[in-house]
Design a protein around this motif. Structure first.
Motif, short mmCIF file in Angstrom:
data_model
loop_
_atom_site.label_atom_id
_atom_site.label_comp_id
_atom_site.label_asym_id
_atom_site.label_seq_id
_atom_site.Cartn_x
_atom_site.Cartn_y
_atom_site.Cartn_z
N TRP A 22 77.14 123.64 60.43
CA TRP A 22 76.21 124.05 59.66
C TRP A 22 75.97 125.42 59.59
O TRP A 22 75.92 126.20 60.89
CB TRP A 22 75.07 123.18 59.80
N ASN A 23 75.23 126.11 58.49
CA ASN A 23 75.02 127.55 58.56
C ASN A 23 73.87 127.80 57.82
O ASN A 23 73.59 128.51 56.91
CB ASN A 23 76.29 128.20 57.87
N GLN A 56 64.39 121.29 60.63
CA GLN A 56 64.39 120.03 61.34
C GLN A 56 65.48 119.13 60.43
O GLN A 56 65.28 118.93 59.45
CB GLN A 56 63.08 119.66 61.34
N ARG A 57 66.33 118.46 61.44
CA ARG A 57 67.04 117.57 60.51
C ARG A 57 66.85 116.01 61.07
O ARG A 57 66.61 115.73 62.07
CB ARG A 57 68.59 117.65 60.89
N TYR A 58 67.03 114.99 60.27
CA TYR A 58 66.69 113.47 60.30
C TYR A 58 67.82 112.90 59.66
O TYR A 58 68.57 113.47 58.87
CB TYR A 58 65.35 113.30 59.58
N PRO A 80 82.66 120.09 63.03
CA PRO A 80 83.33 119.92 64.21
C PRO A 80 82.55 119.18 65.51
O PRO A 80 83.36 118.92 66.41
CB PRO A 80 83.63 121.34 64.72
N GLN A 81 81.26 118.87 65.40
CA GLN A 81 80.51 118.12 66.19
C GLN A 81 80.57 116.71 65.90
O GLN A 81 79.99 115.89 66.74
CB GLN A 81 79.07 118.71 66.06
N GLY A 82 81.27 116.49 64.95
CA GLY A 82 81.18 115.26 64.41
C GLY A 82 80.88 114.75 63.00
O GLY A 82 80.75 115.58 62.22
N THR A 83 81.06 113.32 62.92
CA THR A 83 80.95 112.98 61.17
C THR A 83 79.82 112.27 61.22
O THR A 83 79.45 112.04 59.82
CB THR A 83 82.14 112.40 60.77
N ASP A 84 79.08 111.77 62.32
CA ASP A 84 78.02 110.81 61.97
C ASP A 84 76.80 111.33 62.14
O ASP A 84 76.33 112.03 63.35
CB ASP A 84 77.96 109.57 62.98
N PRO A 135 73.83 116.25 67.52
CA PRO A 135 72.98 116.89 68.47
C PRO A 135 71.66 117.55 67.47
O PRO A 135 72.16 118.05 66.46
CB PRO A 135 73.72 117.83 69.15
N GLY A 136 70.63 117.51 67.99
CA GLY A 136 69.49 117.86 67.26
C GLY A 136 68.95 117.19 65.99
O GLY A 136 67.95 117.50 65.31
#
Length: 622
Positions: A449-450, A457-459, A499-503, A508-509
């Motif tokens: 993400w950029n 904040q992400r939910y 790159p950190q996952g698809t779900d 993280p975060g």
């Protein structure tokens, strides 16, 4: 003008409605004539030479001029009809209060003052407050619509002999030339240039080319809204003129022009039906709102093109008010299109109602229409829409900066819309909050993400048993055989780009939220749990569900319920604690459901919560 009660009673409001009707009929007649003229010229294929070229140029000039006249007639008809609707509500209320007061023994003066022979009578004061509030509302309506109708009349007089030049960057310019120049600018340059124009010059640009002015970034939202009202009316007439007009499409387009309840002045509350005791929603007026106010408003479209793909639009539902705590942008998912978007618009209305701020329904592009390889499995839809969403986000920030500086902006992506939002974040979408609701993934590109906002904040939230849960858990290469043929689980996962996952639930975060229950949950065990395939989107239709209230809570920065994993079973499917996020267990649940369906059973019917029935803990989204 503030009328006396006797003047109000004598007003010929029917004449106002008749004026609107005549203006609209003339606009339709003019459109029909213009269409016939264009077709006649197009049909003259064998005509060649200078005379034909001159005739073509002159005909086009007159057609263009006539379309400008038609646009003003359309605006006049709309404003006059709205004025009639609001006047009628307010006048009926004032005259009814006057009649009731007299029946109660009160004397009502022509200016609205009310007295009673008994000095101790309190009804007179109440009637007086009501009547004066009604007269205040009538004065507001008269001043507002009077100014708008006078401006349109002046514009009609000004273009009687042809289009008038406007002052642009200190030089008199033809409006069409100005629009060509505006279209070549950046959005920031466009916004700066338009900020220097007078209201009358801006109206001239809207009338000259509503299609361009309604769909250009950098054009202030009120201008785009006015232009797109004309564009929708044009779309209605275009559909009617097709060799085989689609009546359902016509009805849908005309429905976009109908006034809706104002979510800042009304609420939907949960009630009980006397016949079957099932919960149902009813509309109530906000406390303290005068009954003279009809609590209606015109729909507002920031972008509209009915003839592109499956139909593209951005609707602004709700208003910026002093109570606005957050702004929402809602990106729906698979099968979304213009004709079938009524449920999406209802969801946006309910979000605006609960948050008391504007919510933008974002449909500026084509959505996949099915779950197949060329549909929801195709990442190209997200690739195409994501950059548009990034640019629209800048427009939202511009509008917020002018209307409600500092107000947080939240992007909510549902299903495939989550993949669009995630991809937009990979491409630089600025947001204060992001919510992945039953999201297809975190973005289709192989990069992080950029988001320019370091404090975003992400939910996320996904219901237990939602089929998309297994898709979220699947890596780019799932390793599943093609013969397994599970819905939504292909041999490769095109949404596994992050790159950190698809779900999003596991990223993280990201704070995961509870999807909970349908209805206004009170812990009595009677509410149905949000679960299974229905749990993918049914909660969007229930503004009192835990999941929907969580979405509104994130947008408004209020309390939400954090995630609590549940065990849920039916006669055929058993979702155990620990299944969530485990692709092997999730696939086993899907296989069990598929086997039950092949036997003619309903595998997700009558779910029972076996573990952790209570809602997740309350947290503050801020």
């Amino acid at each position: 003008m503030r009328p006396t009660i006797s003047q109000l009673a004598a007003w010929n409001l029917a004449g106002l409605l008749q004026a609107a009707k005549v203006a609209n009929e003339n606009a339709v007649t003019l459109y029909d004539s213009l269409t016939d003229s264009s077709r006649a010229m197009d049909a003259a294929q064998e005509w060649r030479g200078q005379t034909r070229d001159a005739a073509w140029r002159r005909t086009n000039e007159e057609i263009e001029h006539a379309h400008e006249v038609r646009g003003l007639l359309v605006q006049f008809a709309d404003e006059a009809a709205d004025a009639h609707r609001e006047f009628e509500t307010a006048r009926t209320y004032v005259l009814a209060q006057q009649s009731t007061a007299r029946t109660a023994g009160c004397t009502v003066g022509d200016t609205g003052m009310v007295t009673h022979p008994d000095s101790g009578n309190t009804e007179a004061g109440v009637f007086q407050l009501n009547i004066l509030a009604g007269l205040d509302e009538i004065e507001r309506i008269d001043n507002s619509y009077g100014e708008q109708l006078r401006a349109i009349q002046a514009d009609l007089a000004a273009i009687r002999e042809g289009q008038q030049d406007i002052m642009f960057q200190g030089v008199p310019r033809d409006p069409d030339d100005v629009i060509t120049q505006l279209a070549a600018m950046t959005a920031d340059q466009r916004a700066a240039a338009l900020s220097q124009l007078s209201p009358s010059d801006i109206r001239a640009l809207v009338i000259a080319n509503p299609d361009v002015m309604g769909n250009l970034n950098g054009v202030p939202f009120p201008i785009r809204i006015a232009a797109n009202e004309i564009n929708i009316r044009n779309a209605v007439q275009q559909e009617k003129h097709k060799p085989n007009p689609d009546q359902e499409r016509i009805n849908r387009l005309e429905g976009l022009l109908a006034p809706i309840d104002d979510p800042t002045k009304t609420d939907k509350v949960l009630g009980k039906s006397e016949s079957d005791k099932k919960p149902e929603l009813e509309l109530v007026r906000t406390a303290g709102l005068s009954a003279a106010d009809d609590a209606k408003l015109d729909r507002k479209f920031i972008m509209f093109r009915a003839d592109e793909g499956t139909g593209h639009m951005i609707e602004m539902v709700g208003e910026f008010t002093s109570d606005t705590k957050g702004v929402g942008v809602y990106v729906p998912g698979t099968s979304t299109d213009l004709d079938g978007s009524a449920s999406n618009q209802a969801a946006a209305w309910n979000l605006a109602d609960q948050t008391k701020g504007p919510v933008f329904l974002y449909m500026e592009g084509d959505f996949p229409q099915d779950l197949g390889p060329s549909g929801a499995m195709n990442p190209q839809y997200a690739e195409d829409m994501a950059p548009k969403l990034v640019e629209f986000g800048k427009e939202v920030d511009r509008e917020v900066g002018q209307r409600a500086p500092g107000t947080p902006v939240t992007y909510v992506g549902h299903s495939y819309g989550g993949s669009i939002v995630g991809t937009a974040e990979q491409q630089g979408l600025r947001a204060d909050r992001i919510l992945h609701a039953s999201s297809a993934g975190t973005g289709v590109e192989d990069k992080a993400w950029n988001n320019p906002n370091p404090n975003v904040q992400r939910y996320s939230m996904t219901a237990p048993g939602d089929l998309i849960g297994a898709a979220q858990s699947a890596p780019r290469d799932t390793g599943l055989p093609s013969w397994l043929d599970l819905p939504g689980i292909p041999e490769s996962n095109p949404h596994g780009g992050h790159p950190q996952g698809t779900d999003p639930d596991k990223m993280p975060g990201v704070t995961r939220l509870d999807t909970g229950y349908y209805g206004d949950y009170n812990g009595d065990g009677e509410q149905a749990v949000v679960f299974g395939p229905d749990g993918h989107g049914k909660y969007w239709d229930d503004p009192n569900s835990t999941a929907f209230r969580n979405i509104a809570g994130v947008i408004a920065g209020g309390e939400v319920h954090a995630y609590r994993e549940r065990g849920i079973e039916t006669d055929w499917v058993d979702i155990d604690l620990g299944d969530d996020g485990d692709l092997k267990d999730e696939v086993a649940d899907l296989v069990a459901a598929q086997a039950a369906q092949q036997l003619g059973k309903k595998p997700y019917a009558d779910p029972r919560v076996t573990d952790n029935a209570e809602l997740g803990p309350r947290i503050l989204a801020s």
